[in-house]
Motif scaffolding. Structure first.
Motif, PDB file in Angstrom:
ATOM      1  N   ILE A 189       0.822  -1.215   0.000  1.00 16.18           N
ATOM      2  CA  ILE A 189       0.000   0.000   0.000  1.00 16.18           C
ATOM      3  C   ILE A 189       0.859   1.269   0.000  1.00 16.18           C
ATOM      4  O   ILE A 189       0.634   2.161  -0.815  1.00 16.18           O
ATOM      5  N   PRO A 190       1.877   1.400   0.865  1.00 15.09           N
ATOM      6  CA  PRO A 190       2.685   2.635   0.832  1.00 15.09           C
ATOM      7  C   PRO A 190       3.384   2.826  -0.515  1.00 15.09           C
ATOM      8  O   PRO A 190       3.482   3.945  -1.017  1.00 15.09           O
ATOM      9  N   HIS A 191       3.848   1.715  -1.109  1.00 17.08           N
ATOM     10  CA  HIS A 191       4.541   1.819  -2.394  1.00 17.08           C
ATOM     11  C   HIS A 191       3.573   2.241  -3.501  1.00 17.08           C
ATOM     12  O   HIS A 191       3.902   3.075  -4.343  1.00 17.08           O
ATOM     13  N   VAL A 192       2.392   1.671  -3.489  1.00 17.22           N
ATOM     14  CA  VAL A 192       1.390   2.019  -4.488  1.00 17.22           C
ATOM     15  C   VAL A 192       0.972   3.479  -4.311  1.00 17.22           C
ATOM     16  O   VAL A 192       0.804   4.214  -5.297  1.00 17.22           O
ATOM     17  N   ALA A 193       0.833   3.912  -3.080  1.00 14.49           N
ATOM     18  CA  ALA A 193       0.458   5.306  -2.822  1.00 14.49           C
ATOM     19  C   ALA A 193       1.531   6.252  -3.367  1.00 14.49           C
ATOM     20  O   ALA A 193       1.212   7.273  -3.986  1.00 14.49           O
ATOM     21  N   ARG A 194       2.823   5.912  -3.156  1.00 12.50           N
ATOM     22  CA  ARG A 194       3.914   6.740  -3.695  1.00 12.50           C
ATOM     23  C   ARG A 194       3.900   6.740  -5.212  1.00 12.50           C
ATOM     24  O   ARG A 194       4.091   7.768  -5.851  1.00 12.50           O
ATOM     25  N   LEU A 195       3.662   5.552  -5.806  1.00 12.42           N
ATOM     26  CA  LEU A 195       3.603   5.446  -7.253  1.00 12.42           C
ATOM     27  C   LEU A 195       2.475   6.320  -7.813  1.00 12.42           C
ATOM     28  O   LEU A 195       2.664   7.063  -8.776  1.00 12.42           O
ATOM     29  N   LEU A 196       1.326   6.262  -7.186  1.00 15.31           N
ATOM     30  CA  LEU A 196       0.205   7.075  -7.633  1.00 15.31           C
ATOM     31  C   LEU A 196       0.506   8.571  -7.472  1.00 15.31           C
ATOM     32  O   LEU A 196       0.159   9.377  -8.336  1.00 15.31           O
ATOM     33  N   ALA A 197       1.150   8.928  -6.392  1.00 17.84           N
ATOM     34  CA  ALA A 197       1.517  10.335  -6.175  1.00 17.84           C
ATOM     35  C   ALA A 197       2.501  10.799  -7.249  1.00 17.84           C
ATOM     36  O   ALA A 197       2.387  11.904  -7.780  1.00 17.84           O
ATOM     37  N   ALA A 214       1.875  13.644 -10.009  1.00 18.47           N
ATOM     38  CA  ALA A 214       2.769  14.793 -10.134  1.00 18.47           C
ATOM     39  C   ALA A 214       3.212  14.977 -11.578  1.00 18.47           C
ATOM     40  O   ALA A 214       3.350  16.109 -12.056  1.00 18.47           O
ATOM     41  N   ARG A 215       3.447  13.902 -12.286  1.00 22.84           N
ATOM     42  CA  ARG A 215       3.869  14.000 -13.690  1.00 22.84           C
ATOM     43  C   ARG A 215       2.761  14.548 -14.572  1.00 22.84           C
ATOM     44  O   ARG A 215       3.026  15.138 -15.605  1.00 22.84           O
ATOM     45  N   PRO A 263       5.310  24.396 -13.039  1.00 23.19           N
ATOM     46  CA  PRO A 263       5.412  25.835 -13.294  1.00 23.19           C
ATOM     47  C   PRO A 263       6.697  26.133 -14.064  1.00 23.19           C
ATOM     48  O   PRO A 263       7.720  25.483 -13.869  1.00 23.19           O
ATOM     49  N   VAL A 264       6.610  27.075 -14.943  1.00 23.31           N
ATOM     50  CA  VAL A 264       7.775  27.474 -15.724  1.00 23.31           C
ATOM     51  C   VAL A 264       8.724  28.206 -14.792  1.00 23.31           C
ATOM     52  O   VAL A 264       8.320  29.147 -14.105  1.00 23.31           O
ATOM     53  N   PRO A 265       9.985  27.748 -14.735  1.00 25.00           N
ATOM     54  CA  PRO A 265      10.917  28.447 -13.840  1.00 25.00           C
ATOM     55  C   PRO A 265      11.094  29.890 -14.297  1.00 25.00           C
ATOM     56  O   PRO A 265      11.224  30.166 -15.480  1.00 25.00           O
ATOM     57  N   ARG A 266      11.055  30.765 -13.321  1.00 21.90           N
ATOM     58  CA  ARG A 266      11.211  32.187 -13.633  1.00 21.90           C
ATOM     59  C   ARG A 266      12.674  32.494 -13.829  1.00 21.90           C
ATOM     60  O   ARG A 266      13.522  32.053 -13.066  1.00 21.90           O
ATOM     61  N   ARG A 267      12.942  33.226 -14.889  1.00 26.08           N
ATOM     62  CA  ARG A 267      14.314  33.682 -15.088  1.00 26.08           C
ATOM     63  C   ARG A 267      14.592  34.769 -14.088  1.00 26.08           C
ATOM     64  O   ARG A 267      13.744  35.602 -13.796  1.00 26.08           O
TER      65      ARG A 267
END
Length: 190
Positions: free
Chosen positions: A35-43, A47-48, A53-57
């Motif tokens: 369960i913890p591994h699946v939760a991390r995988l889903l997170a 995230a992907r 956000p575009v990094p600000r110059r």
């Protein structure tokens, strides 16, 4: 239903029949140990999917030309400073004013002032802080021009003053010398 301590019951019971997957989801049997591994995988997958956000110059500070020039009085006050930075900058300005429009490198300034290269570099490094603390640096800038190198050394910084600034500096130094020779209250020369 097996639920880990501190975990909300799955599937959510609100609005749906027990055991039915919410819309857009599929129920998958996963061993409790995973369960913890699946939760991390889903997170990670979640995230992907999000647009990063575009990094600000880093914005470059506005390079505005000075709005006012160094007056003879300002230069005289600079020449009277007692710190090591003041003394070194005064020696540098003496050398620059002796040959207006000439481009001096740090080794040239070290030779012209008789000060070690490290002293010149140290004074130049501390000069901006000194000017910001005691003068209108934002309005006046440096008391000399700093330009990118000469043809034979384009990556090396050079320092120079124009004829007008050189004349102002020499006048400031003369007025300082005159002030130093003024009789004191006791009638002697200082």
């Amino acid at each position: 239903m097996n639920v880990l301590p501190g975990e909300p019951p799955y599937p959510p019971l609100a609005g749906g029949a027990p055991g039915a997957a919410p819309e857009g989801m599929v129920l998958v049997a996963v061993p409790l140990a995973y369960i913890p591994h699946v939760a991390r995988l889903l997170a990670d997958l979640d995230a992907r999917q999000r647009v990063a956000p575009v990094p600000r110059r880093r914005s470059e500070p506005e390079r505005r030309p000075p709005t006012t020039d160094w007056t003879v009085e300002d230069l005289r006050r600079l020449s009277q400073g007692r710190s090591a930075t003041h003394r070194t900058v005064a020696a540098v300005l003496d050398a620059l004013a002796a040959e207006p429009e000439r481009l001096f490198t740090v080794p040239d300034l070290a030779q012209a002032t008789g000060r070690p290269r490290k002293k010149i570099i140290g004074a130049m490094a501390g000069l901006t802080r000194l000017l910001k603390a005691h003068y209108d640096y934002a309005g006046r800038g440096l008391p000399f021009a700093r330009v990118a190198g000469r043809p034979e050394g384009p990556r090396e910084l050079c320092y120079t003053v124009d004829a007008r600034r050189a004349a102002h500096w020499r006048e400031a130094r003369l007025s300082r010398a005159a002030d130093d020779e003024t009789p004191t209250a006791g009638g002697t020369l200082s």
